[in-house]
Write a protein that holds these residues in place. Sequence first.
Motif, short mmCIF file in Angstrom:
data_model
loop_
_atom_site.label_atom_id
_atom_site.label_comp_id
_atom_site.label_asym_id
_atom_site.label_seq_id
_atom_site.Cartn_x
_atom_site.Cartn_y
_atom_site.Cartn_z
N LEU A 1 -1.74 8.74 -3.32
CA LEU A 1 -1.01 7.96 -4.32
C LEU A 1 -1.90 7.58 -5.49
CD1 LEU A 1 1.19 5.49 -2.20
CD2 LEU A 1 1.80 7.71 -3.15
N SER A 2 -3.20 7.34 -5.21
CA SER A 2 -4.13 6.92 -6.27
C SER A 2 -4.35 8.01 -7.31
CB SER A 2 -5.47 6.51 -5.67
OG SER A 2 -6.04 7.57 -4.92
N GLU A 3 -4.01 9.28 -6.98
CA GLU A 3 -4.20 10.37 -7.92
C GLU A 3 -2.94 10.68 -8.72
OE1 GLU A 3 -5.75 13.82 -6.00
OE2 GLU A 3 -7.46 12.75 -5.10
N LEU A 4 -1.87 9.93 -8.48
CA LEU A 4 -0.63 10.13 -9.23
C LEU A 4 -0.62 9.21 -10.45
CD1 LEU A 4 2.10 10.32 -6.43
CD2 LEU A 4 1.37 12.18 -7.93
N PRO A 5 -0.31 9.71 -11.65
CA PRO A 5 -0.12 8.82 -12.80
C PRO A 5 0.95 7.78 -12.48
CG PRO A 5 -0.16 11.12 -13.50
CD PRO A 5 -0.11 11.13 -12.01
N LEU A 6 0.79 6.57 -13.07
CA LEU A 6 1.67 5.46 -12.71
C LEU A 6 3.14 5.80 -12.94
CD1 LEU A 6 1.78 2.56 -11.69
CD2 LEU A 6 1.58 1.78 -14.06
N ASP A 7 3.47 6.45 -14.05
CA ASP A 7 4.87 6.79 -14.32
C ASP A 7 5.42 7.74 -13.26
OD1 ASP A 7 4.87 5.21 -16.53
OD2 ASP A 7 4.54 6.83 -17.96
N ASP A 8 4.60 8.72 -12.85
CA ASP A 8 5.05 9.66 -11.80
C ASP A 8 5.21 8.93 -10.47
OD1 ASP A 8 5.02 11.67 -13.61
OD2 ASP A 8 3.17 12.61 -12.91
N LEU A 9 4.25 8.04 -10.18
CA LEU A 9 4.32 7.30 -8.91
C LEU A 9 5.60 6.50 -8.82
CD1 LEU A 9 3.05 6.21 -6.30
CD2 LEU A 9 1.87 4.50 -7.69
N LEU B 1 0.83 -1.21 0.00
CA LEU B 1 0.00 0.00 0.00
C LEU B 1 0.86 1.26 0.00
CD1 LEU B 1 -2.29 -2.06 0.69
CD2 LEU B 1 -3.25 -0.31 2.18
N LEU B 2 1.96 1.24 0.77
CA LEU B 2 2.86 2.40 0.81
C LEU B 2 3.54 2.61 -0.54
CD1 LEU B 2 4.53 1.86 4.31
CD2 LEU B 2 2.86 3.63 3.69
N ALA B 3 3.72 1.52 -1.31
CA ALA B 3 4.33 1.63 -2.63
C ALA B 3 3.31 1.91 -3.73
CB ALA B 3 5.09 0.34 -2.96
N GLY B 4 2.01 1.98 -3.38
CA GLY B 4 0.98 2.28 -4.37
C GLY B 4 0.56 1.08 -5.21
N ILE B 5 0.97 -0.14 -4.80
CA ILE B 5 0.55 -1.32 -5.54
C ILE B 5 -0.94 -1.57 -5.34
CG2 ILE B 5 0.90 -3.81 -5.86
CD1 ILE B 5 3.27 -2.09 -6.73
N HIS B 6 -1.38 -1.52 -4.09
CA HIS B 6 -2.79 -1.63 -3.75
C HIS B 6 -3.30 -0.28 -3.26
CE1 HIS B 6 -2.36 -5.88 -4.22
NE2 HIS B 6 -1.70 -6.06 -3.09
N ALA B 7 -4.60 -0.09 -3.38
CA ALA B 7 -5.23 1.11 -2.82
C ALA B 7 -5.96 0.71 -1.55
CB ALA B 7 -6.20 1.72 -3.82
N PRO B 8 -5.94 1.53 -0.52
CA PRO B 8 -6.62 1.17 0.73
C PRO B 8 -8.13 1.09 0.54
CG PRO B 8 -5.77 3.42 0.84
CD PRO B 8 -5.26 2.83 -0.43
N ARG B 9 -8.76 0.20 1.31
CA ARG B 9 -10.22 0.10 1.27
C ARG B 9 -10.83 1.34 1.90
NH1 ARG B 9 -14.13 -0.77 4.63
NH2 ARG B 9 -12.78 -1.23 6.41
N ALA B 10 -10.20 1.83 2.92
CA ALA B 10 -10.63 3.04 3.61
C ALA B 10 -9.39 3.79 4.09
CB ALA B 10 -11.54 2.71 4.78
N GLY B 11 -9.54 5.08 4.32
CA GLY B 11 -8.38 5.87 4.68
C GLY B 11 -7.62 6.30 3.43
N SER B 12 -6.42 6.80 3.62
CA SER B 12 -5.64 7.28 2.48
C SER B 12 -4.15 7.17 2.76
CB SER B 12 -5.98 8.74 2.18
OG SER B 12 -5.55 9.59 3.22
N ILE B 13 -3.40 7.09 1.66
CA ILE B 13 -1.93 7.16 1.72
C ILE B 13 -1.52 8.29 0.81
CG2 ILE B 13 0.23 5.98 1.24
CD1 ILE B 13 -1.10 3.38 1.94
N GLU B 14 -0.85 9.29 1.37
CA GLU B 14 -0.52 10.50 0.64
C GLU B 14 0.99 10.70 0.55
OE1 GLU B 14 -2.46 13.62 2.73
OE2 GLU B 14 -4.50 13.00 2.14
N LEU B 15 1.39 11.24 -0.60
CA LEU B 15 2.78 11.62 -0.82
C LEU B 15 2.80 13.12 -1.04
CD1 LEU B 15 5.77 10.79 -1.31
CD2 LEU B 15 5.20 10.65 -3.74
N GLY B 16 3.37 13.84 -0.08
CA GLY B 16 3.38 15.30 -0.20
C GLY B 16 1.99 15.87 -0.31
N THR B 17 1.05 15.37 0.48
CA THR B 17 -0.37 15.77 0.55
C THR B 17 -1.21 15.31 -0.64
OG1 THR B 17 -0.21 17.94 -0.56
CG2 THR B 17 0.31 17.86 1.81
N VAL B 18 -0.61 14.58 -1.60
CA VAL B 18 -1.35 14.08 -2.77
C VAL B 18 -1.58 12.58 -2.60
CG1 VAL B 18 -1.34 13.76 -5.27
CG2 VAL B 18 -0.34 15.83 -4.27
#
Length: 570
Positions: free
Chosen positions: A402-410, A383-400
Amino acid sequence: MLPIAGRAEVRAYLRGLFVAYPGRLAGVLTLHLVAAAAGLAAPPLLGTLVERVAAGTTTWTVDRIALAIAGFVIAQAVLVRYARLAASKLAELVLARLREEFVEGVLAIPLSTVERAGTGDLLSRASRDVAQTSHSVEAALPAIVVGVLQMLLTIGAIALVAPLLLLPALVAVPALYYGSRWYFRRAPGGYLRESAAFAQMADGLAETVEGARTVETLGRQSQRIERTQAQLTGLYAAARYTLSLRTVWFPVTEFAYALPAAVTLVAGGWFVTQGWSTVGQVTAAVLYLVAIIDPLDRILSYFDEMQLGLASFARLVGVRSATAPPVMSGPKPVDDRLVAKDVRYSYVDGRDVLHGIDLAIRPGERLAMVGPSGAGKSTLGRLLAGIHAPRAGSIELGTVPLSELPLDDLRRHVALVTQEHHVFIGTLRENLTLARADATDEQLFTALATVDALDWAMALGLGATDLSLTPAQAQQLALARLVLADPHTLVLDEATSLIDPRAARHLERSLAGALEGRTVVAIAHRLFSAHDADRVAVVEDGRITELGSHDELVEAGGAYAALWRSWHGR
């Protein structure tokens, strides 16, 4: 299972594949049309010959007609040769594009989707379905297209020579229409079920082979055999169903397309007696109808092949539906801070394996995650690497998120290295430059030196193709790719598990020097990595129960202290 494309999507995708080559497609169709037209010359010439002989003619007339027939036959043979060559080249271009797009689609499928669907389904699509689609595009589709062109031209020729003789040919239409309608309503679903049954069997066999030692240890051989037998029975039932459809449809169509020539011959004789047709016209019409049998037979035979091909093609196109939707460029991370807020995750609905994880990882920090097997360390790492998305809650990188980052950027920000390492077919250089295509030899050597792999790599050479590497060397190769990729945050999931402890210790020191200033999340059972970390997170039953430095947690005398004492044999 992975999605299966609908009929409209299949038609649109297939149309797009061929329309991408308009010039080649037009050339193929033109050659086949001209070849079919050349083949239409013989029946009327033979009809003329019959009439001339019946009325009395000269040897020279017979010779001229025979030479004309031979000329048209030779011309047709030459045209067919070049038409098939052009069709084969077009088919190979189409197949190359299809395979490339399929591989791109497979690589874009989220790992969580593949894990839920099972590898057997994906493998059967990549092997059996690709092979079946290739055969259909190379053989069945051209045969059907050519057969339809030949039929249309032949029917047009009958209409020109003796339009009245088209009426007896209509006797075959009801049997062909209703028989084919009955078959094509049932065949697509039957072939999709057959492909699905094959995928389930392949998945079960692969699972049994991979876990053979576990099966033997637990004495589950008979259970696995029974399961395989049940899957084979399902595949047999699906194959038998499609076979039952063919055993009805084939005899009906065989009778239907053999009937018109016989009826036309009888009716034509009566037309001649009534003065409505000539002997030459009847001869030409009957020969045309006999000539139709071959393309019609090929059409009907290959239509069955096309049903299987279309079912496989639908499974290939369906892979695109399983790919992660493209993420539009949005807000950019303001910094490299990775934060998990009330994260929950489940592999099965209603059964969370992570329960309300809160974790803030500081830029440049080295965090070790330890805990018993099955506690959720690897899941949290994914989840921290953005492979899976959390069922609830969020994982953010610099307030963004991870699910909103394009795969190449991630992947430029966060990378995951697991226990599974792959050495691909190709040279050592090609294996390394997967991470960075423009890397120079100097950069490759630097990356290899960083992970203590330079000696054996220099012995092989960057151009070496015989890469029979040990598990430890394969692991070092994967870590060298990581150094070349140069993300600022790394999640190492047992990344040095297959290297002996002394080598692993040395490798981690080398890696620490190369990754100074980067964020590292290390998941491991060997506690020496925890000792070297800035902070340690203890994961138990899907929760972080302790968080602090090595010394702080040992002093606290909790779960980590117990693990540390156990690891040291105290």
